[in-house]
Design a protein around this motif. Structure first.
Motif, mmCIF file in Angstrom:
data_model
loop_
_atom_site.group_PDB
_atom_site.id
_atom_site.type_symbol
_atom_site.label_atom_id
_atom_site.label_comp_id
_atom_site.label_asym_id
_atom_site.label_seq_id
_atom_site.Cartn_x
_atom_site.Cartn_y
_atom_site.Cartn_z
ATOM 1 N N ARG A 80 -5.818 0.300 13.083
ATOM 2 C CA ARG A 80 -5.479 -1.125 12.890
ATOM 3 C C ARG A 80 -6.241 -1.705 11.716
ATOM 4 N NH1 ARG A 80 -7.769 -5.665 16.127
ATOM 5 N NH2 ARG A 80 -6.531 -7.474 15.547
ATOM 6 N N LEU A 81 -7.515 -1.382 11.599
ATOM 7 C CA LEU A 81 -8.322 -1.870 10.488
ATOM 8 C C LEU A 81 -7.809 -1.334 9.161
ATOM 9 C CD1 LEU A 81 -10.812 -3.483 9.631
ATOM 10 C CD2 LEU A 81 -12.148 -1.417 9.930
ATOM 11 N N ASP A 82 -7.444 -0.065 9.128
ATOM 12 C CA ASP A 82 -6.885 0.510 7.898
ATOM 13 C C ASP A 82 -5.601 -0.204 7.498
ATOM 14 O OD1 ASP A 82 -8.959 2.292 7.686
ATOM 15 O OD2 ASP A 82 -7.858 3.973 8.592
ATOM 16 N N ALA A 83 -4.734 -0.492 8.487
ATOM 17 C CA ALA A 83 -3.476 -1.188 8.193
ATOM 18 C C ALA A 83 -3.751 -2.595 7.686
ATOM 19 C CB ALA A 83 -2.609 -1.236 9.446
ATOM 20 N N ALA A 87 -2.772 -4.120 3.945
ATOM 21 C CA ALA A 87 -1.818 -5.218 3.875
ATOM 22 C C ALA A 87 -2.432 -6.534 3.393
ATOM 23 C CB ALA A 87 -1.189 -5.435 5.257
ATOM 24 N N ARG A 88 -3.723 -6.609 3.203
ATOM 25 C CA ARG A 88 -4.330 -7.892 2.817
ATOM 26 C C ARG A 88 -3.983 -8.242 1.374
ATOM 27 N NH1 ARG A 88 -10.651 -7.015 1.492
ATOM 28 N NH2 ARG A 88 -10.289 -5.490 -0.128
ATOM 29 N N TRP A 89 -4.025 -9.505 1.088
ATOM 30 C CA TRP A 89 -3.754 -9.977 -0.268
ATOM 31 C C TRP A 89 -4.957 -9.688 -1.136
ATOM 32 C CZ3 TRP A 89 -1.068 -14.604 -2.537
ATOM 33 C CH2 TRP A 89 0.275 -14.606 -2.190
ATOM 34 N N PRO A 90 -4.704 -9.280 -2.330
ATOM 35 C CA PRO A 90 -5.835 -9.061 -3.252
ATOM 36 C C PRO A 90 -6.260 -10.394 -3.878
ATOM 37 C CG PRO A 90 -3.796 -8.345 -4.257
ATOM 38 C CD PRO A 90 -3.454 -8.762 -2.875
ATOM 39 N N LEU A 91 -6.816 -11.283 -3.072
ATOM 40 C CA LEU A 91 -7.145 -12.630 -3.526
ATOM 41 C C LEU A 91 -8.062 -12.667 -4.746
ATOM 42 C CD1 LEU A 91 -7.490 -14.576 -0.171
ATOM 43 C CD2 LEU A 91 -5.612 -14.616 -1.815
#
Length: 113
Positions: A80-83, A87-91
């Motif tokens: 879950r952490l890897d996913a 998927a996070r935005w490269p803010l």
């Protein structure tokens, strides 16, 4: 008053030897009983220690599994952490791109005047 038996009287000697024999038998019986009780307690202690050793070994195995991260829950959490990380935005990258674009537009407007 009691009279002391004479040492040459065979019946008196036999009676005294019988009393000594009985006293020794009672002493040995008490000693045997105490030893049997000690052996029983020792056996119970050994069984209890074996049970504790098994429980400690089980706990050690569980701790090793937890430290290696091999439980199903840990595997799910890692996946879950890897996913989430993928998927996070490269803010920070988006912020830098907006800043560079804003600077470029500002310089272009300044140069156009």
């Amino acid at each position: 008053m009691t009279t002391q038996p004479s040492p040459s009287d065979p019946a008196a000697v036999a009676l005294e030897l019988e009393r000594i024999r009985r006293t020794i038998e009672v002493g040995f019986t008490r000693t045997d009983g105490a030893l049997a009780l000690l052996v029983q307690r020792h056996d119970q202690t050994d069984e209890a220690l074996k049970g504790h050793d098994r429980r400690i070994d089980d706990h050690d195995a569980r701790l090793d599994t937890l430290e290696r991260g091999e439980t199903e829950r840990q595997k799910r959490d890692i996946a879950r952490l890897d996913a989430l990380e993928r998927a996070r935005w490269p803010l920070p990258s988006v912020a830098a791109l907006v800043a560079v674009t804003g600077l470029t537009l500002s310089l272009w407007q300044l140069a156009a005047r």
